[in-house]
Design a protein around this motif. Structure first.
Motif, PDB file in Angstrom:
ATOM      1  N   THR A  38       0.832  -1.204   0.000  1.00  0.00           N
ATOM      2  CA  THR A  38       0.000   0.000   0.000  1.00  0.00           C
ATOM      3  C   THR A  38       0.862   1.248   0.000  1.00  0.00           C
ATOM      4  N   SER A  39       0.191   2.381  -0.151  1.00  0.00           N
ATOM      5  CA  SER A  39       0.880   3.669  -0.169  1.00  0.00           C
ATOM      6  C   SER A  39       1.247   4.141   1.223  1.00  0.00           C
ATOM      7  N   ILE A  40       0.759   3.509   2.271  1.00  0.00           N
ATOM      8  CA  ILE A  40       1.088   3.916   3.638  1.00  0.00           C
ATOM      9  C   ILE A  40       2.211   3.061   4.227  1.00  0.00           C
ATOM     10  N   GLY A  41       2.849   2.221   3.407  1.00  0.00           N
ATOM     11  CA  GLY A  41       4.002   1.462   3.850  1.00  0.00           C
ATOM     12  C   GLY A  41       3.678   0.152   4.525  1.00  0.00           C
ATOM     13  N   THR A  42       2.533  -0.450   4.253  1.00  0.00           N
ATOM     14  CA  THR A  42       2.166  -1.736   4.834  1.00  0.00           C
ATOM     15  C   THR A  42       2.022  -2.779   3.739  1.00  0.00           C
ATOM     16  N   VAL A  43       2.160  -4.041   4.137  1.00  0.00           N
ATOM     17  CA  VAL A  43       1.966  -5.181   3.243  1.00  0.00           C
ATOM     18  C   VAL A  43       0.961  -6.113   3.904  1.00  0.00           C
ATOM     19  N   GLU A  44      -0.150  -6.362   3.236  1.00  0.00           N
ATOM     20  CA  GLU A  44      -1.189  -7.255   3.758  1.00  0.00           C
ATOM     21  C   GLU A  44      -1.159  -8.570   2.993  1.00  0.00           C
ATOM     22  N   PHE A  45      -1.345  -9.677   3.754  1.00  0.00           N
ATOM     23  CA  PHE A  45      -1.348 -11.022   3.181  1.00  0.00           C
ATOM     24  C   PHE A  45      -2.767 -11.574   3.205  1.00  0.00           C
ATOM     25  N   TRP A  46      -3.201 -12.094   2.073  1.00  0.00           N
ATOM     26  CA  TRP A  46      -4.548 -12.622   1.935  1.00  0.00           C
ATOM     27  C   TRP A  46      -4.458 -14.057   1.418  1.00  0.00           C
ATOM     28  N   SER A  93      -9.828 -18.701   1.489  1.00  0.00           N
ATOM     29  CA  SER A  93     -10.809 -18.219   2.476  1.00  0.00           C
ATOM     30  C   SER A  93     -11.225 -16.782   2.218  1.00  0.00           C
ATOM     31  N   LYS A  94     -10.576 -16.102   1.297  1.00  0.00           N
ATOM     32  CA  LYS A  94     -10.872 -14.698   0.969  1.00  0.00           C
ATOM     33  C   LYS A  94     -10.769 -13.821   2.213  1.00  0.00           C
ATOM     34  N   SER A  95      -9.740 -14.031   3.023  1.00  0.00           N
ATOM     35  CA  SER A  95      -9.592 -13.269   4.268  1.00  0.00           C
ATOM     36  C   SER A  95      -8.129 -12.875   4.447  1.00  0.00           C
ATOM     37  N   LYS A  96      -7.953 -11.808   5.254  1.00  0.00           N
ATOM     38  CA  LYS A  96      -6.601 -11.334   5.556  1.00  0.00           C
ATOM     39  C   LYS A  96      -6.028 -12.161   6.690  1.00  0.00           C
ATOM     40  N   ILE A  97      -4.747 -12.598   6.510  1.00  0.00           N
ATOM     41  CA  ILE A  97      -4.135 -13.470   7.512  1.00  0.00           C
ATOM     42  C   ILE A  97      -2.926 -12.829   8.178  1.00  0.00           C
ATOM     43  N   GLY A  98      -2.448 -11.676   7.718  1.00  0.00           N
ATOM     44  CA  GLY A  98      -1.297 -11.049   8.352  1.00  0.00           C
ATOM     45  C   GLY A  98      -0.975  -9.725   7.688  1.00  0.00           C
ATOM     46  N   MET A  99      -0.038  -8.971   8.340  1.00  0.00           N
ATOM     47  CA  MET A  99       0.336  -7.660   7.814  1.00  0.00           C
ATOM     48  C   MET A  99       1.746  -7.322   8.287  1.00  0.00           C
ATOM     49  N   LEU A 100       2.518  -6.694   7.389  1.00  0.00           N
ATOM     50  CA  LEU A 100       3.841  -6.151   7.692  1.00  0.00           C
ATOM     51  C   LEU A 100       3.751  -4.637   7.619  1.00  0.00           C
ATOM     52  N   SER A 101       4.430  -3.952   8.531  1.00  0.00           N
ATOM     53  CA  SER A 101       4.413  -2.489   8.570  1.00  0.00           C
ATOM     54  C   SER A 101       5.807  -1.979   8.888  1.00  0.00           C
ATOM     55  N   GLY A 102       5.921  -0.680   8.880  1.00  0.00           N
ATOM     56  CA  GLY A 102       7.194  -0.059   9.231  1.00  0.00           C
ATOM     57  C   GLY A 102       8.074   0.275   8.051  1.00  0.00           C
ATOM     58  N   HIS A 103       7.566   0.247   6.843  1.00  0.00           N
ATOM     59  CA  HIS A 103       8.374   0.621   5.685  1.00  0.00           C
ATOM     60  C   HIS A 103       8.479   2.144   5.560  1.00  0.00           C
ATOM     61  N   GLN A 104       9.612   2.589   5.043  1.00  0.00           N
ATOM     62  CA  GLN A 104       9.811   4.017   4.795  1.00  0.00           C
ATOM     63  C   GLN A 104       9.218   4.366   3.431  1.00  0.00           C
ATOM     64  N   GLY A 105       8.122   5.067   3.435  1.00  0.00           N
ATOM     65  CA  GLY A 105       7.439   5.384   2.197  1.00  0.00           C
ATOM     66  C   GLY A 105       6.497   4.274   1.786  1.00  0.00           C
ATOM     67  N   GLY A 106       5.862   4.461   0.650  1.00  0.00           N
ATOM     68  CA  GLY A 106       4.948   3.456   0.149  1.00  0.00           C
ATOM     69  C   GLY A 106       5.677   2.261  -0.441  1.00  0.00           C
ATOM     70  N   VAL A 107       5.011   1.119  -0.404  1.00  0.00           N
ATOM     71  CA  VAL A 107       5.561  -0.113  -0.974  1.00  0.00           C
ATOM     72  C   VAL A 107       5.239  -0.118  -2.466  1.00  0.00           C
ATOM     73  N   THR A 108       6.268  -0.212  -3.288  1.00  0.00           N
ATOM     74  CA  THR A 108       6.096  -0.129  -4.745  1.00  0.00           C
ATOM     75  C   THR A 108       6.486  -1.415  -5.477  1.00  0.00           C
ATOM     76  N   ALA A 109       7.111  -2.383  -4.794  1.00  0.00           N
ATOM     77  CA  ALA A 109       7.528  -3.615  -5.460  1.00  0.00           C
ATOM     78  C   ALA A 109       7.518  -4.756  -4.455  1.00  0.00           C
ATOM     79  N   LEU A 110       7.054  -5.941  -4.901  1.00  0.00           N
ATOM     80  CA  LEU A 110       7.003  -7.153  -4.072  1.00  0.00           C
ATOM     81  C   LEU A 110       7.396  -8.344  -4.927  1.00  0.00           C
ATOM     82  N   ASP A 111       8.023  -9.341  -4.247  1.00  0.00           N
ATOM     83  CA  ASP A 111       8.354 -10.575  -4.959  1.00  0.00           C
ATOM     84  C   ASP A 111       8.587 -11.688  -3.948  1.00  0.00           C
ATOM     85  N   PHE A 112       7.875 -12.816  -4.149  1.00  0.00           N
ATOM     86  CA  PHE A 112       8.046 -13.999  -3.315  1.00  0.00           C
ATOM     87  C   PHE A 112       9.198 -14.844  -3.846  1.00  0.00           C
ATOM     88  N   ALA A 113       9.917 -15.467  -2.913  1.00  0.00           N
ATOM     89  CA  ALA A 113      10.910 -16.463  -3.304  1.00  0.00           C
ATOM     90  C   ALA A 113      10.195 -17.730  -3.761  1.00  0.00           C
TER      91      ALA A 113
END
Length: 641
Positions: A223-231, A235-255
């Motif tokens: 998101t633009s507020i620096g959080t990452v939500e996991f869905w 189950s179509k539900s949220k299961i976790g969240m990461l926060s504390g990023h400096q600025g908005g999150v603009t790129a993600l990639d799973f190993a």
């Protein structure tokens, strides 16, 4: 093909322009015509035909089967599809609006989904645009969930509940499903990211999405507020969240294992998280402060795990475990998107500027099968790598350093790089030190260059004695001297280089007898015999006349003497001094010469008589008859008798 990064991990630029602004078509054609004799331009490598756009490219993707590359660009908005085995452009297609991003739904190019900048989704097939639908808000990213056959589109803004939305378009059912609701700051003035109009630059948004499709199939939304939500898609539900990023999150990639997640922010910070911990395992700064656009987990040919991070300025590859820099690529233009060819070391980019870039990293992987010739070219260039590494350095021994007054730098600075029995010094520093030690070095170099040039020109000239033949050597020497006087010596042209006249210098039957009378009549000034010039008006003893005579008889004969038929010479007894040309023109008397004295010419002297003096000396005769006092109108002498 150019070596971009000549370090431990070299990077080769296969295609791409060094200028950010493309040239006009008419100027580009003119420049290409001027470069037709340039060796570097003639030996260039053109990886793909028409791998470019008129202005810039926005996005590039490679197919799973490795045979197709699709890219979008402008202007006008269009799609290019290349068939890699043929290294050629398969087709180009124009669209009604600019493309933001796209994905390939099939293993080849036949099915693709395009997110446009006018809030629309377009489905394209080989026949063209198959279907077009509109989105409620502007999309920021596009992903495809293979297990549910759903297109995932993160969007800008919030709904009536104050939450951001991620749209789900089910391709099997053919309709939109209930979207995922992600917290992006709300729509009030108190929360972060709120208080802006829908679609404004400061409004909250879901910027990016990632799917762990090779493992647990979790979805992550940045998101633009620096959080990452996991869905969880099941189950179509949220299961976790990461926060504390400096600025908005603009790129993600799973190993590939699904246990590691790489995140990139708008401040240029890359972090690696273990999903079992909320603290990042590694934090890496890209260095330029631009938003991270692309993140990839890569594995080299030696099974080393690397992370690729790219912003609009540079592409960096570094070690996943400790963050050690591995290599980097910094093109001259801004980067919009990076694609990796599967199981190879090839990187393709969509960028600002006309040409799209392609980079090859041999240590990342082999060349793709459609351009396997690059491996051989890289091996040939690697042999010259050791010499190219020190192109900007000068090797100096310790006595040479002391001669340049640089001996005090040994062991005290990093300007000198020790190597074997000497040191490597930067070429610029060496030139400055040499100029200080000897201010007249420029004049010496200039004199040396001029001398070398003059010597080279002298060596290039072919002297008369440089070409030996069996017969008619004097003729060859005469022809070469004539060419030398014209400052143009060329044995490959003319009579010397023509096969039709070969027997003239090889066969003795074609030999020219320079002592024959016919030759002497045609060439009176040609040197004959021992090569000494024969004075005019003398007779040279032929071999027939001198044959059978002894040396005493020959010595007793009077030597030939040059005679000058001049009245002034006879009167004064010596030769007259050199005067003006007009004063030297004196009537010459005819000397007593025999028939054979002069060879090749004859001298004839006329002694004109002055009639006026003869009349004065002749006595007057008395006129007779009646005509004494009358004039005669006739010039007939007999009528006066």
């Amino acid at each position: 093909m150019k070596l971009t990064n000549p370090h431990d991990v070299p990077v080769y630029t296969i295609s791409g322009s060094d200028t950010a602004r493309p040239l006009p078509d008419w100027l580009a054609r003119k420049r290409k015509r001027s470069l037709k004799n340039d060796a570097e331009y003639q030996n260039r490598v053109e990886l793909l035909q028409d791998f470019e756009f008129e202005e810039a490219s926005a996005c590039v993707r490679t197919s799973d089967d490795g045979d197709w590359v699709m890219s979008t660009g402008t202007y006008k908005p269009q799609i290019h599809t290349h068939y890699l085995p043929h290294l050629s452009l398969s087709f180009a297609r124009h669209t009604s609006s600019l493309n933001y991003t796209f994905i390939l739904l099939s293993s080849d190019y036949s099915k693709s989904l395009h997110l446009q900048t006018d809030r629309s989704l377009e489905f394209h097939t080989p026949g063209g645009c198959h279907y077009r639908t509109r989105l409620p808000r502007y999309g920021r990213d596009l992903k495809y969930d293979k297990h549910l056959a759903e297109a995932i589109i993160p969007a800008v803004g919030v709904n009536s509940d104050g939450s951001g939305e991620v749209y789900r378009l089910n391709l099997e059912v053919g309709r939109y499903m209930k979207p995922y609701q992600v917290d992006v700051g709300g729509d009030d003035m108190t929360t972060s990211g709120g208080g802006a109009l829908q679609g404004g630059i400061n409004t909250g948004s879901v910027n990016v999405a990632a799917i762990a499709e090779d493992s647990h199939n979790l979805m992550a939304f940045g998101t633009s507020i620096g959080t990452v939500e996991f869905w969880d898609s099941r189950s179509k539900s949220k299961i976790g969240m990461l926060s504390g990023h400096q600025g908005g999150v603009t790129a993600l990639d799973f190993a590939r294992s699904g246990l590691s997640l790489a995140t990139g922010t708008s401040e240029g910070i890359v972090q690696i998280f273990d999903l079992r911990k909320s603290v990042p395992l590694l934090k890496k700064d890209q260095g330029y402060g631009y938003a991270i656009q692309t993140l990839m987990h890569l594995t080299t040919s030696s099974q080393e795990k690397k992370i690729l991070s790219a912003d609009k300025r540079i592409i960096k590859l570094w070690d996943e475990a400790d963050g050690t820099p591995w290599t980097s690529v910094e093109p001259a233009v801004d980067i919009n998107c990076v694609a990796h060819c599967k199981d190879s070391g090839m990187l393709l980019t969509a960028n600002e500027g006309k040409q799209q870039h392609s980079f090859f990293i041999p240590q990342l992987g082999p060349a793709p099968k459609w351009c396997g010739f690059l491996d051989n070219m890289v091996e040939e260039m690697a042999e010259e790598e050791t010499t190219e590494t020190y192109d900007n350095y000068k090797f100096l021994t310790l006595p040479e350093l002391k001669q340049l007054n640089m001996g005090h730098l040994v062991g005290t600075t990093s300007l000198l790089r020790p190597y074997m029995h000497g040191y490597f010094v930067a070429s610029k520093l060496y030139e400055q030190a040499r100029l200080i030690a000897n201010p007249y070095v420029w004049e010496e170099e200039r004199t040396k260059k001029i001398k070398e040039k003059v010597e080279k020109e002298r060596e290039s000239r072919i002297r008369g004695s440089g070409k030996k033949v069996k017969v008619n050597q004097n003729l060859v020497d005469k022809m070469l001297k004539r060419q030398e006087r014209r400052e143009k010596v060329d044995e490959d042209r003319g009579v010397l280089g023509d096969d039709r006249f070969g027997k003239l210098f090889e066969d003795e039957e074609f030999a020219v007898d320079e002592k024959s009378r016919e030759f002497q009549m045609l060439n009176p000034s040609t040197k004959v015999g021992d090569g000494a010039p024969r004075p005019r008006g003398t007779k040279e003893n032929s071999s027939d006349e001198s044959e059978g005579e002894s040396e005493d008889e020959i010595a007793a004969k009077p030597k030939p003497e040059m005679r000058i038929s001049s009245s002034s010479y006879k009167k004064s007894g010596h030769q007259k001094r050199d005067t003006a040309l007009g004063s030297r023109a004196q009537p010459s008397g005819r000397g007593d010469r025999k028939r054979g004295d002069v060879v090749g010419e004859r001298q004839i002297t006329f002694a004109p008589t002055v009639k006026t003096k003869e009349r004065e000396a002749k006595p007057e005769q008395p006129k007779q008859g009646k005509r004494d006092n009358r004039r005669s109108a006739s010039g007939n002498v007999f009528r006066q008798l």
